[in-house]
Design a protein around this motif. Structure first.
Motif, PDB file in Angstrom:
ATOM      1  N   ARG A 171       0.891  -1.168   0.000  1.00  0.00           N
ATOM      2  CA  ARG A 171       0.000   0.000   0.000  1.00  0.00           C
ATOM      3  C   ARG A 171       0.926   1.214   0.000  1.00  0.00           C
ATOM      4  O   ARG A 171       1.664   1.436   0.938  1.00  0.00           O
ATOM      5  CB  ARG A 171      -0.922   0.017   1.206  1.00  0.00           C
ATOM      6  CG  ARG A 171      -1.972   1.120   1.124  1.00  0.00           C
ATOM      7  CD  ARG A 171      -3.031   1.005   2.204  1.00  0.00           C
ATOM      8  NE  ARG A 171      -3.748  -0.257   2.092  1.00  0.00           N
ATOM      9  CZ  ARG A 171      -4.142  -0.980   3.138  1.00  0.00           C
ATOM     10  NH1 ARG A 171      -3.895  -0.582   4.364  1.00  0.00           N
ATOM     11  NH2 ARG A 171      -4.787  -2.110   2.965  1.00  0.00           N
ATOM     12  N   SER A 172       0.920   1.966  -1.103  1.00  0.00           N
ATOM     13  CA  SER A 172       1.852   3.066  -1.316  1.00  0.00           C
ATOM     14  C   SER A 172       1.203   4.410  -1.056  1.00  0.00           C
ATOM     15  O   SER A 172       0.044   4.627  -1.396  1.00  0.00           O
ATOM     16  CB  SER A 172       2.353   3.065  -2.771  1.00  0.00           C
ATOM     17  OG  SER A 172       2.970   1.850  -3.086  1.00  0.00           O
ATOM     18  N   LEU A 173       1.991   5.314  -0.504  1.00  0.00           N
ATOM     19  CA  LEU A 173       1.574   6.692  -0.297  1.00  0.00           C
ATOM     20  C   LEU A 173       2.214   7.542  -1.389  1.00  0.00           C
ATOM     21  O   LEU A 173       3.433   7.485  -1.600  1.00  0.00           O
ATOM     22  CB  LEU A 173       2.029   7.189   1.082  1.00  0.00           C
ATOM     23  CG  LEU A 173       1.841   8.683   1.361  1.00  0.00           C
ATOM     24  CD1 LEU A 173       0.358   9.071   1.335  1.00  0.00           C
ATOM     25  CD2 LEU A 173       2.471   9.048   2.691  1.00  0.00           C
ATOM     26  N   PHE A 174       1.386   8.319  -2.082  1.00  0.00           N
ATOM     27  CA  PHE A 174       1.856   9.246  -3.104  1.00  0.00           C
ATOM     28  C   PHE A 174       1.517  10.665  -2.663  1.00  0.00           C
ATOM     29  O   PHE A 174       0.431  10.915  -2.137  1.00  0.00           O
ATOM     30  CB  PHE A 174       1.179   8.957  -4.449  1.00  0.00           C
ATOM     31  CG  PHE A 174       1.702   7.726  -5.126  1.00  0.00           C
ATOM     32  CD1 PHE A 174       2.696   7.806  -6.085  1.00  0.00           C
ATOM     33  CD2 PHE A 174       1.207   6.476  -4.791  1.00  0.00           C
ATOM     34  CE1 PHE A 174       3.190   6.664  -6.698  1.00  0.00           C
ATOM     35  CE2 PHE A 174       1.690   5.331  -5.400  1.00  0.00           C
ATOM     36  CZ  PHE A 174       2.680   5.423  -6.359  1.00  0.00           C
ATOM     37  N   LEU A 175       2.461  11.582  -2.852  1.00  0.00           N
ATOM     38  CA  LEU A 175       2.261  12.990  -2.527  1.00  0.00           C
ATOM     39  C   LEU A 175       2.562  13.834  -3.761  1.00  0.00           C
ATOM     40  O   LEU A 175       3.412  13.464  -4.575  1.00  0.00           O
ATOM     41  CB  LEU A 175       3.190  13.428  -1.394  1.00  0.00           C
ATOM     42  CG  LEU A 175       3.068  12.705  -0.059  1.00  0.00           C
ATOM     43  CD1 LEU A 175       4.129  13.206   0.907  1.00  0.00           C
ATOM     44  CD2 LEU A 175       1.681  12.888   0.536  1.00  0.00           C
ATOM     45  N   ARG A 176       1.891  14.955  -3.863  1.00  0.00           N
ATOM     46  CA  ARG A 176       2.221  15.889  -4.940  1.00  0.00           C
ATOM     47  C   ARG A 176       3.487  16.643  -4.565  1.00  0.00           C
ATOM     48  O   ARG A 176       3.641  17.107  -3.454  1.00  0.00           O
ATOM     49  CB  ARG A 176       1.098  16.893  -5.141  1.00  0.00           C
ATOM     50  CG  ARG A 176      -0.080  16.264  -5.797  1.00  0.00           C
ATOM     51  CD  ARG A 176      -0.596  17.147  -6.896  1.00  0.00           C
ATOM     52  NE  ARG A 176      -1.847  16.586  -7.339  1.00  0.00           N
ATOM     53  CZ  ARG A 176      -1.999  15.999  -8.507  1.00  0.00           C
ATOM     54  NH1 ARG A 176      -1.011  15.936  -9.348  1.00  0.00           N
ATOM     55  NH2 ARG A 176      -3.157  15.502  -8.849  1.00  0.00           N
ATOM     56  N   SER A 177       4.382  16.749  -5.507  1.00  0.00           N
ATOM     57  CA  SER A 177       5.607  17.515  -5.341  1.00  0.00           C
ATOM     58  C   SER A 177       5.812  18.290  -6.633  1.00  0.00           C
ATOM     59  O   SER A 177       5.930  17.676  -7.695  1.00  0.00           O
ATOM     60  CB  SER A 177       6.791  16.580  -5.068  1.00  0.00           C
ATOM     61  OG  SER A 177       7.987  17.305  -4.956  1.00  0.00           O
ATOM     62  N   GLN A 178       5.806  19.596  -6.538  1.00  0.00           N
ATOM     63  CA  GLN A 178       5.936  20.463  -7.709  1.00  0.00           C
ATOM     64  C   GLN A 178       4.898  20.115  -8.773  1.00  0.00           C
ATOM     65  O   GLN A 178       5.186  20.045  -9.960  1.00  0.00           O
ATOM     66  CB  GLN A 178       7.351  20.395  -8.274  1.00  0.00           C
ATOM     67  CG  GLN A 178       8.393  20.843  -7.272  1.00  0.00           C
ATOM     68  CD  GLN A 178       9.805  20.723  -7.793  1.00  0.00           C
ATOM     69  OE1 GLN A 178      10.065  20.039  -8.783  1.00  0.00           O
ATOM     70  NE2 GLN A 178      10.721  21.387  -7.119  1.00  0.00           N
ATOM     71  N   GLY A 179       3.662  19.853  -8.307  1.00  0.00           N
ATOM     72  CA  GLY A 179       2.551  19.586  -9.218  1.00  0.00           C
ATOM     73  C   GLY A 179       2.462  18.174  -9.769  1.00  0.00           C
ATOM     74  O   GLY A 179       1.546  17.865 -10.516  1.00  0.00           O
TER      75      GLY A 179
END
Length: 124
Positions: A79-87
């Motif tokens: 189960r992966s966590l993804f975050l926005r970074s520079q759009g």
């Protein structure tokens, strides 16, 4: 998630590096990621669950990826966590072999429904 899986299959280490959140890259390099992808024969990807859309700043993807290393078939369940970074969506971190989502538990998508009455129906 699908693009990162494809990048592992093709050994596209630079893409994997650019889509890895800078906070958690550590000692990774594009070369190491290329080698990692090419040292395995990637067989299949199954998305179990996902949450997060174009307007969100964080998302989750639970997946199972099958691959072969030294003639043995393995499975990566994360189960992966993804975050926005520079759009852009970037992989931040993951939990291996996450606990199963029970049908009578609250849906992890954030709705106030039970899982079986919400996202589990979308999978059927």
């Amino acid at each position: 998630m699908r693009s990162r899986y494809s990048a592992y299959r093709l050994g596209l280490g630079e893409y994997l590096y650019q889509t890895w959140h800078p906070e958690t890259r550590g000692e990774l390099t594009p070369e190491l990621l290329t080698e990692s992808g090419l040292n395995s024969e990637w067989l299949s990807l199954e998305i179990v669950y996902s949450r997060g859309g174009p307007d969100d700043e964080r998302g989750e993807v639970e997946f199972k990826a099958r691959y072969k290393v030294q003639g043995r078939i393995q499975q990566l369940h994360e189960r992966s966590l993804f975050l926005r970074s520079q759009g852009r969506w970037t992989y931040h971190s993951g939990q291996f072999s996450p606990p199963k989502i029970g049908k009578n538990t609250s849906c992890p998508c954030g709705s106030h429904k039970k899982y079986k009455q919400c996202c589990a129906q979308r999978r059927a």
